[in-house]
Write a protein that holds these residues in place. Structure first.
Motif: not given
Length: 445
Positions: A374-400
């Protein structure tokens, strides 16, 4: 020497100005941010341990200011000038994303802060896509699109002058920074008047709706802004009651005890009135609101497992069944922090506890030992970037609905970096450096 404003301060001024402008242009975005704020407050009330943890990791303050935006540009010169504009705000190009494999004729990077302190201050990101004109099938139309793009300037003279001034003198004072924000904002403003006639617009739109969105307007209007939520499933459920029509599926990994990477959803793009330069009225659909929930950044080993499971899960036609299926498939992905750390599936930030400060790590002591004591604590580092599959899914769903996904060409990172005028940074290297710096601060080698 002039009293220059920090790049962090300029980035915050700009992100606030962008959010205010987009709220005026797309009122539903304002409704969305109010909903996200309410859900976040309720989540923190219900989970005091989460609230304490976010506060200890300096994550709580950034939650309310966090936004990412997305833009699309048409030429190498536009992309290169954007890189210089974002540099004024301390934002650097990170990652290369090829969306052409998902039928979207662009490749992209994310301009974002890269240091620990800058990310804590304001992690504003702009996902920036460059149109791949070579993916337009019709040669004559391709040449016409190139000529239309060559005739426009998406930056004001004032913006260009202040970028040059920043480069020459190494910064901007408060008055110049305020002027820079005002001038830079014009690049992202919506223009209801197109630069083309209705026939050209329709021809480009038939090639791909996104091509018309990039080519036919005076600027690279912001096409969405994204607040960060702590419970995306609840936001998705509550959107209809606020008069917001959500996209069908939440993109990304399933709901988990330890969130990973990035989950995204959006409200469907608005149909906006436009005026073609032949006097014909029309409509254009491209701009929407998005919500994201960020989790732990994964190591290359973790990302390989994630990509394999996501491919195995496929997609679905309704969100409830899709999420259930995702959760079943992702049972093979460990869902507790200790296992994620021990199997080196996610990146972690380490810090000394009060006990560790009193009894600092000594030579020969292992990280495993320090964590167990208990002298050191570990925390996950937040993901600051993007996912190409998700980005494409968002783009496609909003292009008609009539947009057809198609396979189109190969990734071309070298071409993208040549247009950018710089190499994109490797996000994995950045996360590894963050983890190593945190160990060094603890006195662990």
């Amino acid at each position: 020497m002039e009293n220059f404003l920090t790049s962090d301060a300029i980035r915050t001024l700009f992100s606030q100005a962008m959010s205010s402008m987009y709220q005026q242009e797309v009122p539903q975005y304002g409704t969305l941010t109010q909903l996200v704020t309410a859900v976040n407050e309720r989540t923190l009330e219900a989970q005091p341990a989460l609230k304490n943890r976010l506060a200890a990791a300096d994550e709580l303050d950034r939650l309310s200011v966090e936004r990412h935006g997305a833009i699309r540009v048409g030429t190498a010169e536009e992309l290169s000038t954007l890189r210089q504009m974002f540099a004024v705000m301390g934002m650097e190009p990170v990652g290369y994303y090829d969306l052409s494999q998902a039928g979207v004729p662009v490749h992209s990077t994310a301009f974002r802060p890269v240091t620990d302190s800058a990310l804590r201050r304001n992690p504003f990101r702009v996902f920036t896509s460059l149109l791949r004109l070579e993916l337009i099938d019709d040669a004559a139309l391709r040449e016409k699109a190139a000529a239309i793009l060559a005739a426009r300037d998406i930056f004001t003279p004032g913006c260009r002058a202040l970028i040059a001034q920043h480069q020459q003198q190494g910064g901007l004072n408060a008055a110049d920074a305020a002027l820079f924000v005002k001038e830079a904002l014009e690049t992202f403003r919506w223009h209801a008047h197109t630069t083309v006639d209705s026939v050209t617009y329709r021809a480009l739109s038939q090639q791909h709706r996104l091509i018309a969105d990039v080519v036919c307007f005076q600027g690279c209007h912001i096409n969405h802004l994204t607040p960060r939520t702590l419970d995306i499933d609840r936001v998705q459920t509550l959107m209809p009651a606020r008069g917001i029509d959500p996209k069908t599926l939440i993109e990304g990994p399933p709901r988990r005890e330890v969130p990973i990477l990035l989950r995204q959803t959006s409200f469907k793009a608005l149909e906006e009135a436009v005026h073609f330069n032949d006097g014909t009225p029309g409509t254009h659909t491209a701009r929407f609101g998005e919500i994201e929930q960020r989790g732990a950044a994964l190591t290359p080993k973790g990302r390989t497992l994630y990509d394999r499971l996501l491919a195995e899960a496929g997609t679905g036609s309704d969100n409830q069944h899709h999420q259930q299926h995702l959760s079943a498939v992702f049972r093979d992905f460990p869902d507790d922090e200790d296992t994620l750390r021990e199997q080196e599936l996610a990146w972690f930030r380490y810090r000394l506890t009060a006990k560790g400060t009193q009894h600092p790590p000594q030579t020969g002591e292992t990280l495993v030992q320090l964590l167990a004591e208990g002298r050191v604590q570990a925390e996950p580092i937040v993901y600051e970037d993007f996912l190409p599959v998700s980005a494409a899914g968002i783009f496609q769903s909003n292009l008609g609905d009539e947009t057809h996904a198609r396979s189109a060409g190969n990734a071309s990172r070298a071409d993208f970096e040549a247009a950018l005028g710089a190499a994109v940074q490797d996000e994995m290297a950045l996360y590894q450096q963050m983890q190593q710096r945190s160990l060094a601060r603890c006195g662990i080698r």
